[in-house]
Design a protein around this motif. Structure first.
Motif, mmCIF file in Angstrom:
data_model
loop_
_atom_site.group_PDB
_atom_site.id
_atom_site.type_symbol
_atom_site.label_atom_id
_atom_site.label_comp_id
_atom_site.label_asym_id
_atom_site.label_seq_id
_atom_site.Cartn_x
_atom_site.Cartn_y
_atom_site.Cartn_z
ATOM 1 N N ALA A 121 17.814 -27.348 35.665
ATOM 2 C CA ALA A 121 18.787 -27.374 36.764
ATOM 3 C C ALA A 121 19.908 -28.384 36.533
ATOM 4 N N ALA A 157 19.904 -28.818 30.661
ATOM 5 C CA ALA A 157 20.451 -27.497 30.331
ATOM 6 C C ALA A 157 21.184 -27.510 28.993
ATOM 7 N N GLU A 186 17.602 -18.473 29.710
ATOM 8 C CA GLU A 186 17.295 -18.982 31.054
ATOM 9 C C GLU A 186 18.487 -19.758 31.615
ATOM 10 N N SER A 206 21.228 -18.808 34.854
ATOM 11 C CA SER A 206 21.047 -19.669 36.029
ATOM 12 C C SER A 206 22.329 -19.734 36.846
#
Ligand code: SF4
Length: 513
Positions: A381, A386, A418, A422
């Motif tokens: 997050a 990331a 992923e 996001s």
């Protein structure tokens, strides 16, 4: 890399043990990988130290691995044992708890770092002691145990030589196996001369940077600490489920002093460290020394099961740590990261790690394994986590050397997917969705091509906003006056009419458009 970035967030200036209770270096607040790496690659001393150290270790590893005809079989066995254990982890954990309890130890379960720190702090307080000695342990670094103890007025003294260097200089570890790999001998001598006195026995005034002299200074400094500290904290490389045995591998013997001299021993162990039996352990005792330090056999391998009256610590606590591991286990691709035996071979071979160094990864787990483990343990997050799956060229060297065959590039790509799907990548997702819609229908595509050709003179040379970074180093291709399809309809028809004589010419011209 700026000194602040290189050593993380520091909340106080006093670097004595007491001062660290109020302020200490942590990885919190480190910038995302690209920013940290850009800064680190400008540090020529750091790059020199890293290049020299990683090349030495990886050459040594290649030599001893090359000696074994059955290395690939051992590697496959290590992978299979870890996979089987992870598939039945719940059962093995219960078996381990029973065996440790039967041997006179006590087992505690910690869901996260906060719980683990609370348990350990409570256990140390119950002894009435305010000092503990530490065996090198990644798990305790992961949960920032030293900082939690300091907040409770308990000082943790690192006893591994490299960890001691890191602690004395209020620095952060930059390598799993050699935490002070970014320091050279001259720097270490300065750290010993300047800082040892605040932590105990001072370094000799005339200390040289000869490795033997530095090791002797550390030995004298630590010996006094070993003899008077009554509580030790360790991790474990392995935990054997059927006998409840903890296993610590180290090179200096300092760990063994901590594991045998104190009255109370507390071990913080990640739940993935289990191996079912001693026969399984045998495989890893061959894989780990060769992969990590490039040695045929590990110099100090300590094992203990619970407590033995009259011999060694008389109180033993095992804190089993989850801290995100269950989530990793739930991911079918990502769970292979839990096979890791922390050998560091992937760090030593990685061209990105060699240039950027360990601090750029913003975690106690640097290098390729850190790039897949940290985002899984902490989630993706926030920007620093990331950015980690992109800290790789995907060359695959890390997979080749991994003794338990973790396909790090596969997990990196999986995590990139992923991250890309996001919330933080909504614009990219929307752009891809729109492109998919246009490309999915012939008439839609034709209409968009005609419209784009009509306004081609207005097309920008540079993308606006955050996308500008893309065009800083790339040219936007010219938009053709007409699409290939439309050209082909016209020229192909003419070709058919004149019997195909213009076919070659048409093909060449079409190729240039
Ligand atoms: S991922 Fe493999 S090579 Fe890297 S530290 Fe873990 S076991 Fe070693």
């Amino acid at each position: 890399m700026s000194p602040e970035h290189r050593t993380g967030r520091r909340t106080g200036g006093d670097r004595s043990p007491a001062g660290r209770a109020a302020g200490h270096a942590t990885f919190m607040g480190m910038p995302p990988f690209p920013e940290a790496a850009k800064s680190a690659t400008g540090d020529s001393q750091l790059r020199h130290n890293l290049r020299k150290a990683t090349r030495t270790i990886r050459d040594k590893r290649a030599g001893v691995v090359g000696e074994l005809d059955d290395w690939s079989d051992l590697r496959a066995a290590g992978k299979a044992i870890k996979d089987r254990t992870l598939r039945h982890l719940d059962g093995y954990l219960e078996q381990l708890e029973e065996a440790v309890t039967a041997a006179g130890g006590r087992v505690h379960w910690a869901a996260d770092a906060g719980e683990a720190n609370e348990i350990v702090t409570g256990l140390v307080r119950a002894t009435g002691e305010s000092d503990v000695v530490k065996v090198k342990s990644m798990a305790t670094q992961e949960i920032e145990l030293n900082e939690a103890l300091a907040q409770a007025g308990i000082t943790a003294y690192e006893t591994d030589l490299a960890e001691l260097i890191v602690q004395l200089s209020d620095d952060l570890p930059s390598h799993i196996l050699v935490p002070a790999i970014h320091r050279n001998r001259a720097e270490i001598r300065e750290i010993f001369r300047d800082r040892m006195a605040a932590w105990g026995v001072p370094a000799p005034e005339a200390l040289s940077d000869d490795p033997r002299a530095l090791a002797e200074a550390a030995r004298v400094h630590l010996r006094e600490r070993f003899l008077r500290t009554k509580v030790a904290i360790s991790g474990a490389n392995f935990a054997v489920a059927d006998t409840g045995t903890m296993v610590v591998l180290e090179s200096e013997g300092n760990g063994r002093m901590c594991l045998t001299l104190p009255e109370t021993l507390i071990s913080v162990v990640g739940i993935e460290k289990i191996v079912p039996t001693w026969s399984d352990l045998e495989v890893f005792l061959q894989l780990l020394p060769r992969s990590s330090t490039g040695e045929r056999m590990n110099p100090y391998t300590s094992t203990w099961s619970g407590v033995t009256p009259g011999d060694g610590p008389q109180e033993f606590h095992l804190v089993l740590l989850d801290n995100g591991r269950s989530d990793v286990l739930a991911d079918e691709v990502g769970r292979q990261a839990l096979r890791c035996i922390r050998c560091s071979a992937c760090l030593n071979i990685c061209p990105v790690y060699e240039r950027a160094g360990g601090h750029a990864y913003g975690s106690v787990y640097p290098g390729p394994i850190g790039a897949i483990l940290t985002p899984q343990l902490r989630g993706t997050a926030s920007e620093p986590e990331a950015s980690l799956p992109y800290a790789s060229s995907l060359c695959g060297a890390c997979y080749e050397v991994c003794p338990v065959a973790i396909d790090i590039p596969e997990v990196l790509v999986h995590l990139r997917e992923e991250v890309a799907s996001s919330a933080g990548h909504r614009a990219e997702k929307a752009a891809m969705g729109a492109a998919g819609w246009v490309l999915g229908g012939e008439r839609r595509l034709g209409a968009v091509q005609r419209a784009t050709s009509a306004v081609r003179s207005l097309a920008p040379r540079r993308m606006p906003g955050p996308a500008a970074a893309w065009t800083d180093t790339r040219d936007i291709p010219d938009i053709p006056a007409e699409s290939f399809r439309s050209w082909w309809r016209r020229e192909g028809a003419a070709e058919d009419a004149d019997g195909g004589a213009g076919g070659e010419r048409g093909g060449q011209e079409g190729g240039r458009r």
